[in-house]
Write an enzyme that holds these catalytic residues in place. Structure first.
Site, mmCIF file in Angstrom:
data_model
loop_
_atom_site.group_PDB
_atom_site.id
_atom_site.type_symbol
_atom_site.label_atom_id
_atom_site.label_comp_id
_atom_site.label_asym_id
_atom_site.label_seq_id
_atom_site.Cartn_x
_atom_site.Cartn_y
_atom_site.Cartn_z
ATOM 1 N N ASN A 154 37.329 -2.687 24.349
ATOM 2 C CA ASN A 154 37.374 -2.024 25.659
ATOM 3 C C ASN A 154 36.806 -2.871 26.797
ATOM 4 O O ASN A 154 37.411 -2.982 27.857
ATOM 5 C CB ASN A 154 36.677 -0.664 25.592
ATOM 6 C CG ASN A 154 35.261 -0.745 25.066
ATOM 7 O OD1 ASN A 154 34.918 -1.606 24.254
ATOM 8 N ND2 ASN A 154 34.419 0.159 25.517
ATOM 9 N N GLU A 252 25.204 -0.697 18.826
ATOM 10 C CA GLU A 252 25.491 -0.016 20.096
ATOM 11 C C GLU A 252 26.786 0.741 19.884
ATOM 12 O O GLU A 252 27.852 0.145 19.751
ATOM 13 C CB GLU A 252 25.605 -1.036 21.226
ATOM 14 C CG GLU A 252 25.410 -0.422 22.602
ATOM 15 C CD GLU A 252 26.664 0.226 23.151
ATOM 16 O OE1 GLU A 252 26.734 1.480 23.123
ATOM 17 O OE2 GLU A 252 27.563 -0.493 23.580
ATOM 18 N N CYS A 286 31.996 3.354 26.274
ATOM 19 C CA CYS A 286 31.015 4.141 25.527
ATOM 20 C C CYS A 286 30.184 5.022 26.451
ATOM 21 O O CYS A 286 29.751 6.105 26.058
ATOM 22 C CB CYS A 286 30.114 3.231 24.705
ATOM 23 S SG CYS A 286 29.225 1.987 25.689
#
Length: 486
Positions: A154, A252, A286
């Site tokens: 992303n 993460e 995210c």
């Protein structure tokens, strides 16, 4: 000068130079058009074993190199991102579906990550300890050796460079596995930048590959530290594998971040912030604002304003037109997003805007009358969807915001900053923004989440990066051998 010549990288990986991959190759597709941008080499476990062996051999000399030389390589890399901005931007737009301003953010952060890493190279790496004996006692930071980095599609450039640059700066070698869907933006561009910056061979290996290669990298006995960015489901598997092998892993992971709109907030600005938080990069972040919690007194107007913005945001190919939203990364992601939207409407949510798609272009979507049981509220959507629910009291807002396994980012919008801060203190979150939406990143700031969003702030800032990519050694020294009663 062209940074990436197709003849150099087609069907190849970067491991002691550009070599033919043993795992074959795969088409690198432009999500906006389906066009083939090139063919990326896929690494297999044989490639991985060779890369790690070479990294192990090359790392000690790099760790012994003057911090000035390591810093100069990082500074040159930082400048090269700017020198090649047009070419890099083109790859981020075409390969990752980024709109140009989002690509520019990645370019800026990539440069800053390299400059911050250059400063890290000269950061003091130890401390003098108190000792009850006649000796010098130190705690000193030692490079871990080889760092494995697994990065997603992303924000491919940022989410690779933020681990690669500091790991190299403190004297490690790195094996990077980018997502094969964005192998150029998240991997091969880094290889060329560091090649041009003068990084000695053997210290950075770029191996595009699938989950099997990632699992092998996590399990490899010569890779003691892993940095993983990706979904929570994949992160759990990475963590489990690393735990079995007694490895340190920095995770993460996903998020379902809340934006809380208190009744005194400026609704025009709040709706703008909410739209940016939910729709930037098609919601494939995210930190995306996945849940809008709005006070019941202003909820109807907020939904109207948010839906109006969604209806007027232009969508299309970011390489050929000025748009606010580009394509989702692939059909699998699009179908997941649409399934969550349609199941939410079936469960009682009101479709205030969007809910339709053409090819990989999904209209920015606003869902009202949402409850905690609504699928698009309870799950991370990873698409341009803004679910909105209401609350009547601060306690209710806190309960709603806490009702999730995630804890990555939180935004609170209010004219009363003290009240917003007091509310935020009651909600577990790795990141908090008062009077801002949930998406932000700076190379100088610690980054990470709690709960199912990861293992805390493992990235960003000199201290966190030093913690992440070194281990602490207790070291003592005395002038003569101490006498013992044995």
């Amino acid at each position: 000068m062209t940074l990436l010549d197709a003849a150099t990288w087609t069907g190849r990986i970067y491991s002691d130079g550009w070599v033919k991959s043993a795992g074959g190759e795969v088409a690198d597709l432009e999500p906006a058009t389906g066009a083939e941008l090139g063919r990326v080499g896929l690494a297999n476990t044989d490639d991985l074993d060779r890369a790690v062996a070479r990294a192990v051999a090359a790392q000690p000399a790099w760790a012994a190199t003057s911090f000035e030389e390591r810093a100069s390589v990082l500074r040159r890399a930082g400048a090269l991102w700017s020198d090649h901005a047009d070419e890099v931007r083109g790859w981020l737009v075409r390969e990752a579906g980024s709109i140009p301003p989002k690509a520019d953010v990645e370019l800026h952060v990539a440069s800053q990550e390299c400059y911050e890493a250059a400063a890290l190279a000269s950061t003091p790496t130890g401390e003098v300890l108190a000792t009850a004996r006649p000796r010098l006692s130190l705690a000193r930071r030692i490079p871990v050796g080889v760092v494995g980095v697994i990065a997603p599609f992303n924000y491919p450039l940022i989410l690779s460079i933020r681990s690669v640059a500091p790991a190299l700066a403190v004297g490690n070698a790195v094996v990077l596995k980018p997502d094969p869907r964005t192998a150029v933006s998240g991997g091969l561009l880094l290889a060329r930048i560091f090649e041009e910056a003068g990084l000695p061979e053997g210290l950075l290996h770029v191996l595009p590959g699938g989950p099997d290669l990632g699992e092998a990298l996590v399990a490899h006995p010569s890779v003691p530290v892993l940095s993983f960015t990706g979904s929570t489901a994949a992160g759990r598997r990475v963590g489990e594998t690393a735990g079995r092998h007694l490895k340190r892993v920095h995770l993460e992971l996903g998020g379902n971040s809340a934006l809380i709109v208190l009744p005194d907030a400026d609704l025009g600005l709040a709706a703008s912030a909410g739209a940016f938080g939910s729709f930037l990069h098609q919601g494939q972040i995210c930190m995306t604002t996945g849940r809008h919690l709005v006070h019941c007194d202003v909820a109807e107007e907020y939904v109207e304003r948010l839906a109006e913005k969604a209806d007027h945001l232009p969508m299309g190919d970011p390489a050929t037109s000025q748009v606010a939203l580009g394509p989702l990364i692939d059909t699998g992601q699009r179908d997941k997003v649409h399934s969550l939207v349609t199941s939410s409407v079936s469960a009682g949510a009101r479709l205030a805007a969007g809910g339709t798609f053409e090819d990989l272009f999904y209209r920015p979507t606003v869902l009202a009358s949402v409850t905690p049981a609504t699928p698009a509220w309870a799950n991370e959507v990873f698409g341009p969807v803004a679910p909105v629910t209401t609350f009547g009291s601060v306690d209710e807002a806190v309960a709603l915001a806490r009702d999730t396994e995630y804890g990555l980012s939180l935004g609170v919008l209010s004219a009363d900053v003290s009240a917003a801060m007091a509310l935020a203190e009651r909600i577990p979150s790795g990141i908090v923004h008062i009077n801002d939406q949930t998406v932000d990143d700076e190379a100088v700031a610690p980054f990470g989440g709690v709960g199912a969003s990861g293992t805390g702030a493992r990235f960003g800032s000199l201290t966190r990066n030093l913690d992440a990519f070194t281990h602490t050694q207790w070291f003592t020294m005395q002038g003569s051998i101490a006498p013992y009663p044995f």
